[in-house]
Design a protein around this motif. Structure first.
Motif, PDB file in Angstrom:
ATOM      1  N   ASP A 123     -11.890  14.535 -10.444  1.00 29.40           N
ATOM      2  CA  ASP A 123     -11.094  13.634  -9.845  1.00 29.40           C
ATOM      3  C   ASP A 123     -10.879  13.681  -8.379  1.00 29.40           C
ATOM      4  O   ASP A 123     -10.601  12.616  -7.493  1.00 29.40           O
ATOM      5  N   ALA A 124     -11.050  14.650  -7.794  1.00 26.96           N
ATOM      6  CA  ALA A 124     -10.737  15.039  -6.178  1.00 26.96           C
ATOM      7  C   ALA A 124     -11.947  14.012  -5.358  1.00 26.96           C
ATOM      8  O   ALA A 124     -11.908  13.527  -4.575  1.00 26.96           O
ATOM      9  N   HIS A 125     -13.160  14.118  -6.184  1.00 26.57           N
ATOM     10  CA  HIS A 125     -14.226  13.505  -5.594  1.00 26.57           C
ATOM     11  C   HIS A 125     -13.958  11.932  -5.703  1.00 26.57           C
ATOM     12  O   HIS A 125     -14.625  11.109  -5.106  1.00 26.57           O
ATOM     13  N   TYR A 126     -13.413  11.464  -6.771  1.00 30.01           N
ATOM     14  CA  TYR A 126     -13.143  10.027  -7.236  1.00 30.01           C
ATOM     15  C   TYR A 126     -12.321   9.728  -6.285  1.00 30.01           C
ATOM     16  O   TYR A 126     -12.372   8.483  -5.634  1.00 30.01           O
ATOM     17  N   ARG A 127     -11.383  10.588  -5.608  1.00 32.91           N
ATOM     18  CA  ARG A 127     -10.068   9.994  -4.729  1.00 32.91           C
ATOM     19  C   ARG A 127     -10.608  10.040  -3.391  1.00 32.91           C
ATOM     20  O   ARG A 127      -9.952   9.634  -2.270  1.00 32.91           O
ATOM     21  N   SER A 128     -11.649  10.953  -3.201  1.00 32.17           N
ATOM     22  CA  SER A 128     -11.891  11.250  -1.830  1.00 32.17           C
ATOM     23  C   SER A 128     -13.164  10.914  -1.417  1.00 32.17           C
ATOM     24  O   SER A 128     -13.713  10.021  -0.497  1.00 32.17           O
ATOM     25  N   THR A 129     -14.197  11.698  -1.864  1.00 28.50           N
ATOM     26  CA  THR A 129     -15.699  11.521  -1.378  1.00 28.50           C
ATOM     27  C   THR A 129     -16.459  10.023  -2.064  1.00 28.50           C
ATOM     28  O   THR A 129     -16.895   9.511  -1.139  1.00 28.50           O
ATOM     29  N   GLY A 130     -16.061   9.670  -2.990  1.00 23.59           N
ATOM     30  CA  GLY A 130     -16.446   8.114  -3.139  1.00 23.59           C
ATOM     31  C   GLY A 130     -15.984   7.168  -2.379  1.00 23.59           C
ATOM     32  O   GLY A 130     -16.768   6.371  -1.819  1.00 23.59           O
ATOM     33  N   ILE A 186     -24.609  -0.313  -0.764  1.00 20.14           N
ATOM     34  CA  ILE A 186     -25.234   0.806  -1.249  1.00 20.14           C
ATOM     35  C   ILE A 186     -25.984   0.454  -2.614  1.00 20.14           C
ATOM     36  O   ILE A 186     -25.227  -0.162  -3.335  1.00 20.14           O
ATOM     37  N   HIS A 187     -27.048   1.098  -2.813  1.00 18.87           N
ATOM     38  CA  HIS A 187     -27.612   0.407  -4.096  1.00 18.87           C
ATOM     39  C   HIS A 187     -27.972   1.953  -4.923  1.00 18.87           C
ATOM     40  O   HIS A 187     -28.027   1.685  -6.235  1.00 18.87           O
ATOM     41  N   ALA A 188     -27.907   3.116  -4.318  1.00 19.84           N
ATOM     42  CA  ALA A 188     -28.142   4.511  -5.375  1.00 19.84           C
ATOM     43  C   ALA A 188     -27.335   5.391  -4.736  1.00 19.84           C
ATOM     44  O   ALA A 188     -27.349   5.600  -3.367  1.00 19.84           O
ATOM     45  N   PHE A 189     -26.956   6.346  -5.532  1.00 23.90           N
ATOM     46  CA  PHE A 189     -26.448   7.699  -5.302  1.00 23.90           C
ATOM     47  C   PHE A 189     -27.167   8.798  -5.956  1.00 23.90           C
ATOM     48  O   PHE A 189     -27.384   8.506  -7.034  1.00 23.90           O
ATOM     49  N   VAL A 190     -27.493   9.759  -5.020  1.00 24.17           N
ATOM     50  CA  VAL A 190     -27.942  10.908  -5.685  1.00 24.17           C
ATOM     51  C   VAL A 190     -27.623  11.904  -5.369  1.00 24.17           C
ATOM     52  O   VAL A 190     -27.096  12.144  -4.305  1.00 24.17           O
ATOM     53  N   HIS A 191     -27.406  12.976  -6.702  1.00 26.51           N
ATOM     54  CA  HIS A 191     -26.749  14.305  -6.471  1.00 26.51           C
ATOM     55  C   HIS A 191     -27.144  15.370  -7.587  1.00 26.51           C
ATOM     56  O   HIS A 191     -27.320  14.799  -8.552  1.00 26.51           O
ATOM     57  N   GLY A 192     -27.015  16.457  -7.221  1.00 18.07           N
ATOM     58  CA  GLY A 192     -27.312  17.354  -8.298  1.00 18.07           C
ATOM     59  C   GLY A 192     -25.999  17.873  -9.094  1.00 18.07           C
ATOM     60  O   GLY A 192     -24.904  17.296  -8.847  1.00 18.07           O
ATOM     61  N   SER A 193     -26.128  18.717 -10.017  1.00 14.38           N
ATOM     62  CA  SER A 193     -25.066  19.135 -10.734  1.00 14.38           C
ATOM     63  C   SER A 193     -24.776  20.483 -10.810  1.00 14.38           C
ATOM     64  O   SER A 193     -25.618  20.990 -11.409  1.00 14.38           O
ATOM     65  N   GLY A 194     -23.679  21.103 -10.144  1.00 15.84           N
ATOM     66  CA  GLY A 194     -23.526  22.420 -10.624  1.00 15.84           C
ATOM     67  C   GLY A 194     -22.241  22.509 -11.614  1.00 15.84           C
ATOM     68  O   GLY A 194     -22.385  22.707 -12.725  1.00 15.84           O
ATOM     69  N   THR A 195     -20.984  22.368 -11.176  1.00 14.21           N
ATOM     70  CA  THR A 195     -19.846  22.129 -12.147  1.00 14.21           C
ATOM     71  C   THR A 195     -19.813  20.696 -12.352  1.00 14.21           C
ATOM     72  O   THR A 195     -19.279  20.440 -13.676  1.00 14.21           O
ATOM     73  N   GLY A 196     -20.478  19.653 -11.749  1.00 12.31           N
ATOM     74  CA  GLY A 196     -20.707  18.426 -12.252  1.00 12.31           C
ATOM     75  C   GLY A 196     -19.443  17.436 -11.492  1.00 12.31           C
ATOM     76  O   GLY A 196     -19.694  16.310 -11.719  1.00 12.31           O
ATOM     77  N   GLY A 197     -18.619  18.173 -10.926  1.00 10.74           N
ATOM     78  CA  GLY A 197     -17.434  17.466 -10.114  1.00 10.74           C
ATOM     79  C   GLY A 197     -17.825  16.269  -9.123  1.00 10.74           C
ATOM     80  O   GLY A 197     -17.475  15.178  -9.137  1.00 10.74           O
ATOM     81  N   THR A 198     -18.714  16.781  -8.282  1.00  7.37           N
ATOM     82  CA  THR A 198     -19.252  15.845  -7.222  1.00  7.37           C
ATOM     83  C   THR A 198     -19.793  14.416  -7.761  1.00  7.37           C
ATOM     84  O   THR A 198     -19.663  13.237  -7.575  1.00  7.37           O
ATOM     85  N   ILE A 199     -20.929  14.715  -8.605  1.00  7.84           N
ATOM     86  CA  ILE A 199     -21.687  13.712  -9.023  1.00  7.84           C
ATOM     87  C   ILE A 199     -20.736  12.718 -10.157  1.00  7.84           C
ATOM     88  O   ILE A 199     -20.941  11.458 -10.214  1.00  7.84           O
ATOM     89  N   ALA A 200     -20.197  13.377 -10.630  1.00  2.94           N
ATOM     90  CA  ALA A 200     -19.184  12.505 -11.887  1.00  2.94           C
ATOM     91  C   ALA A 200     -18.183  11.770 -11.380  1.00  2.94           C
ATOM     92  O   ALA A 200     -17.980  10.612 -11.289  1.00  2.94           O
ATOM     93  N   GLY A 201     -17.554  12.284 -10.016  1.00  6.08           N
ATOM     94  CA  GLY A 201     -16.351  11.692  -9.597  1.00  6.08           C
ATOM     95  C   GLY A 201     -16.922  10.646  -8.660  1.00  6.08           C
ATOM     96  O   GLY A 201     -16.395   9.545  -8.604  1.00  6.08           O
TER      97      GLY A 201
END
Length: 260
Positions: A69-76, A87-102
């Motif tokens: 949710d923090a990444h949905y509200r800030s990073t995104g 922007i056509h594509a976003f790329v990221h890894g998953s540790g907790t999954g928070g960044t790529i999910a949000g």
């Protein structure tokens, strides 16, 4: 934290006043997994304080939805604003999954047709889960599996289980009649390619990145080749090489492992 993490990560925390407990890597079902140990330590902290002024708090960042949710509200929104929505594509890894999910959830709501791809290190089963629906890594083949499931130089990303944050990406977005998951694909990145990318970026762009940032860039390159010229692909350099000096950025160790 797991004892196979670069020592400077725990040293940095100690310099900030933290007490760091390094534990042997093991499955999440083991009571001695670092996540389970952290949960116990939080419960134990201040347990004998009758005044209630000392309390431990377990962040639970792998499962806590406030992470994504923090990444949905800030990073995104930050990415959307800086690219003006082009922007056509976003790329990221998953540790907790928070960044790529949000970030994925936010951008898919704002940019029609945008694609999102998982960058996954060798030994992790997430890429196979995204691409084929089965949690599996090549290192789990009979006769090849080593003691630890995620056997890679890359730290901080890659798992052989679904966290609550990442699992939300495998569900269709609200209102999606096609029922597709939010991820459009995944790339499994070898240690060799991650090391080579990090050295190339340092030599050519002066970017001193860590291992998770390196697999993001390798995957971004794959996506760029797939989409072709004229497309904007965004990723995040999630870690600095300063936290990987004794492992990922130890050239002597890399050579001994065949990563020249």
């Amino acid at each position: 934290m797991p004892s196979d993490q670069a020592i400077e990560k725990s040293q940095l925390l100690e310099r900030h006043g933290a007490t760091v407990e390094r534990v042997a890597p093991c499955s999440i079902v083991d009571k001695n997994n670092f996540v389970n140990v952290a949960r116990r330590r939080a419960a134990e902290y201040g347990a004998d304080d009758k005044s209630g002024t000392r309390r431990g708090y377990f962040v639970n960042q792998f499962e806590n939805p406030l992470n994504s949710d923090a990444h949905y509200r800030s990073t995104g929104p930050e990415i959307f604003q800086q690219t003006n929505g082009h922007i056509h594509a976003f790329v990221h890894g998953s540790g907790t999954g928070g960044t790529i999910a949000g970030v994925t959830h936010y951008l898919k709501q704002q940019v029609p047709g945008i694609m999102s791809f998982l960058a996954d290190p060798q030994g992790s089963g997430l890429a196979n889960k995204v691409n084929h629906g089965v949690m599996f890594a090549a290192t789990e083949r009979e006769g090849t599996r080593r003691r630890q499931q995620v056997d890679t130089l890359v730290e901080g990303v890659g798992l052989n289980r679904l966290t609550r944050n990442f699992a939300n990406l495998l569900k269709p977005m609200q209102g999606d009649s096609k029922g597709k998951c939010m991820l459009d694909g995944a790339v499994s990145v070898s240690d060799r390619d991650a090391v080579r990318m990090s050295r190339w970026l340092m030599a050519n762009d002066g970017l001193f990145i860590g291992s998770s940032g390196a697999i993001n860039c390798v995957t971004a390159l794959h996506v760029a080749r797939r989409l072709g010229p004229g497309h904007t692909i965004v990723t995040i350099l999630a870690d600095s090489g300063q936290r990987h000096l004794t492992k990922f950025w130890n050239d002597q160790a890399m050579v001994s492992l065949g990563h020249d």
